[in-house]
Design a protein around this motif. Structure first.
Motif, PDB file in Angstrom:
ATOM      1  N   SER A  65       0.208 -12.163 -15.576  1.00  0.00           N
ATOM      2  CA  SER A  65      -0.164 -10.749 -15.655  1.00  0.00           C
ATOM      3  C   SER A  65       0.724  -9.955 -16.605  1.00  0.00           C
ATOM      4  CB  SER A  65      -0.097 -10.115 -14.262  1.00  0.00           C
ATOM      5  OG  SER A  65       1.218 -10.215 -13.735  1.00  0.00           O
ATOM      6  N   LYS A  66       1.929 -10.486 -16.921  1.00  0.00           N
ATOM      7  CA  LYS A  66       2.849  -9.773 -17.813  1.00  0.00           C
ATOM      8  C   LYS A  66       2.627 -10.120 -19.284  1.00  0.00           C
ATOM      9  CE  LYS A  66       5.111  -8.058 -14.278  1.00  0.00           C
ATOM     10  NZ  LYS A  66       6.503  -8.426 -14.010  1.00  0.00           N
ATOM     11  N   LEU A  67       1.885 -11.178 -19.543  1.00  0.00           N
ATOM     12  CA  LEU A  67       1.661 -11.623 -20.929  1.00  0.00           C
ATOM     13  C   LEU A  67       0.424 -10.931 -21.474  1.00  0.00           C
ATOM     14  CD1 LEU A  67       2.388 -15.424 -20.346  1.00  0.00           C
ATOM     15  CD2 LEU A  67       3.978 -13.635 -21.070  1.00  0.00           C
ATOM     16  N   THR A  68       0.603  -9.689 -21.895  1.00  0.00           N
ATOM     17  CA  THR A  68      -0.534  -8.840 -22.253  1.00  0.00           C
ATOM     18  C   THR A  68      -0.890  -8.864 -23.729  1.00  0.00           C
ATOM     19  OG1 THR A  68       0.980  -6.970 -22.451  1.00  0.00           O
ATOM     20  CG2 THR A  68      -0.098  -7.294 -20.312  1.00  0.00           C
ATOM     21  N   LEU A  69      -0.016  -9.412 -24.571  1.00  0.00           N
ATOM     22  CA  LEU A  69      -0.255  -9.451 -26.009  1.00  0.00           C
ATOM     23  C   LEU A  69      -0.190 -10.892 -26.512  1.00  0.00           C
ATOM     24  CD1 LEU A  69       2.002  -6.444 -27.110  1.00  0.00           C
ATOM     25  CD2 LEU A  69      -0.481  -6.425 -26.762  1.00  0.00           C
ATOM     26  N   PRO A  70      -0.887 -11.203 -27.590  1.00  0.00           N
ATOM     27  CA  PRO A  70      -0.845 -12.576 -28.128  1.00  0.00           C
ATOM     28  C   PRO A  70       0.575 -13.057 -28.420  1.00  0.00           C
ATOM     29  CG  PRO A  70      -2.635 -11.353 -29.151  1.00  0.00           C
ATOM     30  CD  PRO A  70      -1.870 -10.361 -28.322  1.00  0.00           C
ATOM     31  N   LYS A  71       1.454 -12.155 -28.896  1.00  0.00           N
ATOM     32  CA  LYS A  71       2.819 -12.586 -29.212  1.00  0.00           C
ATOM     33  C   LYS A  71       3.587 -12.979 -27.959  1.00  0.00           C
ATOM     34  CE  LYS A  71       4.864  -7.910 -29.243  1.00  0.00           C
ATOM     35  NZ  LYS A  71       5.582  -6.908 -30.069  1.00  0.00           N
ATOM     36  N   HIS A  72       3.234 -12.395 -26.804  1.00  0.00           N
ATOM     37  CA  HIS A  72       3.888 -12.789 -25.556  1.00  0.00           C
ATOM     38  C   HIS A  72       3.584 -14.249 -25.229  1.00  0.00           C
ATOM     39  CE1 HIS A  72       3.665  -8.294 -24.181  1.00  0.00           C
ATOM     40  NE2 HIS A  72       4.617  -8.497 -25.076  1.00  0.00           N
ATOM     41  N   LEU A  73       2.330 -14.606 -25.389  1.00  0.00           N
ATOM     42  CA  LEU A  73       1.920 -15.978 -25.102  1.00  0.00           C
ATOM     43  C   LEU A  73       2.549 -16.939 -26.106  1.00  0.00           C
ATOM     44  CD1 LEU A  73       0.093 -17.301 -22.969  1.00  0.00           C
ATOM     45  CD2 LEU A  73      -1.747 -17.302 -24.650  1.00  0.00           C
ATOM     46  N   GLU A  74       2.594 -16.526 -27.355  1.00  0.00           N
ATOM     47  CA  GLU A  74       3.192 -17.368 -28.395  1.00  0.00           C
ATOM     48  C   GLU A  74       4.675 -17.607 -28.128  1.00  0.00           C
ATOM     49  OE1 GLU A  74       4.135 -17.164 -33.217  1.00  0.00           O
ATOM     50  OE2 GLU A  74       2.744 -15.735 -32.301  1.00  0.00           O
ATOM     51  N   ARG A  75       5.392 -16.569 -27.729  1.00  0.00           N
ATOM     52  CA  ARG A  75       6.823 -16.716 -27.472  1.00  0.00           C
ATOM     53  C   ARG A  75       7.084 -17.539 -26.223  1.00  0.00           C
ATOM     54  NH1 ARG A  75       8.539 -10.485 -29.152  1.00  0.00           N
ATOM     55  NH2 ARG A  75       8.426 -10.837 -31.406  1.00  0.00           N
ATOM     56  N   THR A  76       6.188 -17.453 -25.246  1.00  0.00           N
ATOM     57  CA  THR A  76       6.321 -18.295 -24.055  1.00  0.00           C
ATOM     58  C   THR A  76       6.204 -19.761 -24.425  1.00  0.00           C
ATOM     59  OG1 THR A  76       5.416 -16.549 -22.633  1.00  0.00           O
ATOM     60  CG2 THR A  76       5.319 -18.795 -21.783  1.00  0.00           C
ATOM     61  N   GLN A  77       5.233 -20.093 -25.257  1.00  0.00           N
ATOM     62  CA  GLN A  77       5.070 -21.472 -25.718  1.00  0.00           C
ATOM     63  C   GLN A  77       6.260 -21.909 -26.560  1.00  0.00           C
ATOM     64  OE1 GLN A  77       2.120 -23.735 -25.172  1.00  0.00           O
ATOM     65  NE2 GLN A  77       3.847 -25.050 -25.712  1.00  0.00           N
ATOM     66  N   THR A  78       6.766 -21.004 -27.401  1.00  0.00           N
ATOM     67  CA  THR A  78       7.915 -21.340 -28.241  1.00  0.00           C
ATOM     68  C   THR A  78       9.126 -21.707 -27.391  1.00  0.00           C
ATOM     69  OG1 THR A  78       7.203 -19.943 -30.086  1.00  0.00           O
ATOM     70  CG2 THR A  78       9.539 -20.456 -29.953  1.00  0.00           C
ATOM     71  N   GLU A  79       9.374 -20.936 -26.344  1.00  0.00           N
ATOM     72  CA  GLU A  79      10.528 -21.238 -25.490  1.00  0.00           C
ATOM     73  C   GLU A  79      10.401 -22.622 -24.867  1.00  0.00           C
ATOM     74  OE1 GLU A  79      13.344 -19.304 -22.065  1.00  0.00           O
ATOM     75  OE2 GLU A  79      11.290 -18.558 -22.212  1.00  0.00           O
ATOM     76  N   ARG A  80       9.230 -22.930 -24.376  1.00  0.00           N
ATOM     77  CA  ARG A  80       9.013 -24.251 -23.774  1.00  0.00           C
ATOM     78  C   ARG A  80       9.194 -25.357 -24.806  1.00  0.00           C
ATOM     79  NH1 ARG A  80       6.616 -28.824 -24.842  1.00  0.00           N
ATOM     80  NH2 ARG A  80       5.211 -29.774 -23.337  1.00  0.00           N
ATOM     81  N   ASP A  81       8.653 -25.153 -26.017  1.00  0.00           N
ATOM     82  CA  ASP A  81       8.737 -26.174 -27.059  1.00  0.00           C
ATOM     83  C   ASP A  81      10.170 -26.378 -27.533  1.00  0.00           C
ATOM     84  OD1 ASP A  81       6.010 -26.428 -26.868  1.00  0.00           O
ATOM     85  OD2 ASP A  81       5.566 -25.294 -28.689  1.00  0.00           O
ATOM     86  N   VAL A  82      10.883 -25.264 -27.730  1.00  0.00           N
ATOM     87  CA  VAL A  82      12.261 -25.365 -28.214  1.00  0.00           C
ATOM     88  C   VAL A  82      13.145 -26.055 -27.192  1.00  0.00           C
ATOM     89  CG1 VAL A  82      14.309 -24.011 -28.769  1.00  0.00           C
ATOM     90  CG2 VAL A  82      12.116 -23.418 -29.808  1.00  0.00           C
ATOM     91  N   LEU A  83      13.087 -25.605 -25.941  1.00  0.00           N
ATOM     92  CA  LEU A  83      13.953 -26.180 -24.922  1.00  0.00           C
ATOM     93  C   LEU A  83      13.641 -27.649 -24.658  1.00  0.00           C
ATOM     94  CD1 LEU A  83      14.277 -23.292 -22.315  1.00  0.00           C
ATOM     95  CD2 LEU A  83      16.031 -24.182 -23.841  1.00  0.00           C
ATOM     96  N   SER A  84      12.383 -28.026 -24.763  1.00  0.00           N
ATOM     97  CA  SER A  84      12.041 -29.428 -24.539  1.00  0.00           C
ATOM     98  C   SER A  84      12.547 -30.327 -25.661  1.00  0.00           C
ATOM     99  CB  SER A  84      10.523 -29.592 -24.383  1.00  0.00           C
ATOM    100  OG  SER A  84       9.847 -29.240 -25.584  1.00  0.00           O
ATOM    101  N   SER A  85      12.852 -29.741 -26.819  1.00  0.00           N
ATOM    102  CA  SER A  85      13.328 -30.531 -27.955  1.00  0.00           C
ATOM    103  C   SER A  85      14.849 -30.559 -28.065  1.00  0.00           C
ATOM    104  CB  SER A  85      12.743 -29.980 -29.262  1.00  0.00           C
ATOM    105  OG  SER A  85      13.315 -28.705 -29.574  1.00  0.00           O
ATOM    106  N   MET A  86      15.541 -29.720 -27.294  1.00  0.00           N
ATOM    107  CA  MET A  86      16.988 -29.562 -27.438  1.00  0.00           C
ATOM    108  C   MET A  86      17.756 -30.578 -26.592  1.00  0.00           C
ATOM    109  SD  MET A  86      17.887 -27.241 -29.560  1.00  0.00           S
ATOM    110  CE  MET A  86      17.479 -25.699 -30.330  1.00  0.00           C
ATOM    111  N   ARG A  87      18.813 -31.113 -27.173  1.00  0.00           N
ATOM    112  CA  ARG A  87      19.741 -31.991 -26.455  1.00  0.00           C
ATOM    113  C   ARG A  87      21.150 -31.610 -26.904  1.00  0.00           C
ATOM    114  NH1 ARG A  87      15.287 -32.675 -25.010  1.00  0.00           N
ATOM    115  NH2 ARG A  87      14.155 -34.617 -24.509  1.00  0.00           N
TER     116      ARG A  87
END
Length: 358
Positions: A65-87
């Motif tokens: 309900s808080k992800l009201t703009l396309p950039k919110h959704l994009e940044r949510t995916q970015t966080e997941r992608d970045v953290l999953s790649s970090m070691r």
């Protein structure tokens, strides 16, 4: 018989390899929520216990309900992608990501030492030796991100957690941008926390900005730890914006010459004059007593966190009910653009489980 034994061993090894490559993605029922650790713009972070093992994790719940703009959704995916790649030892470890009927969920390592900001509020300022220690660990984390073409864009004490030993872990990559390999080019969005934004972010130049803004952020972060506040802190946002771009940097006289020199070089407004890069930082006199190769495994960090569950987190969060709905947003979503619809079917590449032994 020998052939059958070899076949069984081979089959077992293949199964273990397959299991390691594709571990099971958990679901919400695998975790028991114990207490709230923090509240953010898009959800909350709770302390959770894995039911089958008893292991503790930090569970970040991002409300649809808080992800009201396309950039919110994009940044949510970015966080997941970045953290999953970090070691990296100084970047929080993401174990898995799943979704519920109302939230995206990120399951990360639990850092019982709490936010560095929490300790700063208690101490008001840090001694120079402690600041050098944690600045070195933060620099190593930023260097790891930069080596992968990621500009972090949100350096501040609230985004630095301490593990059980007192070592720093960088968290919250929601404002990070991937694909930025240049120190001065590659990003254009004006985002972050205003007190820490670099002038080259605020300038909105067509050429944009690059990785150097994170080294400016390190300068603001270092200034705050040494003095208790960012250099141009104030309630008037318009004045703050103007001061970041034009006001002189005033360093209190009690700050050491080495620290003052570091701040002056990190906080140069022109990015090409700024002290940037881990190798340049290592050579500065402020870090004369720091071994960057061993700092992240040092046996005696400056802060020894209190023992016990959530003892190093703000008590106002611990008092909240973990099953309560997230509080309403502090600002209404923009009305110029229709709010996007986010539900469980969004972000098809969201589900993730960290490969074993990685």
């Amino acid at each position: 018989m020998w052939a059958a034994t070899v076949a069984r061993l081979t089959e077992s090894a293949d199964m273990e390899e397959e299991e390691e490559k594709e571990p099971r993605v958990p679901c919400d029922s695998d975790y028991e929520r114990l207490s709230v650790l923090g509240i953010g713009s898009f959800g909350r972070v709770v302390l959770a216990k894995r039911r089958d093992t008893g292991d503790l994790f930090a569970l970040k719940l991002i409300a649809y309900s808080k992800l009201t703009l396309p950039k919110h959704l994009e940044r949510t995916q970015t966080e997941r992608d970045v953290l999953s790649s970090m070691r990296h030892e100084n970047i929080v470890k993401l174990y898995c990501a799943y979704r519920t009927s109302t939230h995206f969920a990120l399951v990360s390592e639990y850092c019982p030492g709490g936010e560095l900001f929490h300790h700063l509020c208690r101490r008001r300022v840090f001694k120079a030796a402690a600041v050098a220690f944690y600045a070195a660990e933060l620099s190593l984390a930023l260097d790891c991100a930069h080596a992968r073409g990621i500009v972090y864009r949100d350096v501040k004490p609230e985004n630095c957690l301490l593990d059980s030993r007192g070592h720093l872990k960088l968290v919250d990559f929601g404002l990070a941008k991937v694909g930025v390999a240049d120190l001065y080019l590659g990003a254009h969005s004006v985002c972050g926390t205003l007190e820490y934004m670099a002038p080259d972010v605020l300038a909105k130049k067509p050429s944009g900005y690059g990785l150097s803004v994170d080294w400016w952020g390190l300068g603001i972060w270092t200034y705050e730890l040494l003095t208790g506040l960012p250099p141009w802190y104030g309630p008037d946002r318009h004045k703050l914006f103007k001061n970041i771009r034009h006001a002189p940097l005033r360093i209190p006289p009690y700050v050491s010459l080495a620290a003052a020199s570091l701040l002056a070089n990190l906080l140069r407004r022109h990015p090409r004059e700024r002290l940037v890069g881990l190798q340049n930082l290592k050579r500065h006199s402020f870090f004369a007593n720091i071994d960057f190769d061993t700092v992240s495994t040092h046996d005696n960090p400056p802060i020894r966190p209190k023992q016990g569950l959530a003892n190093n987190f703000d008590a106002k969060f611990a008092a909240l009910d973990v099953d309560d709905d997230d509080p309403p947003p502090t600002r209404k979503p923009a009305t110029r653009t229709a709010a996007i619809v986010v539900d469980r079917a969004s972000l098809q590449n969201w589900d993730y489980a960290r490969p074993l032994r990685s």
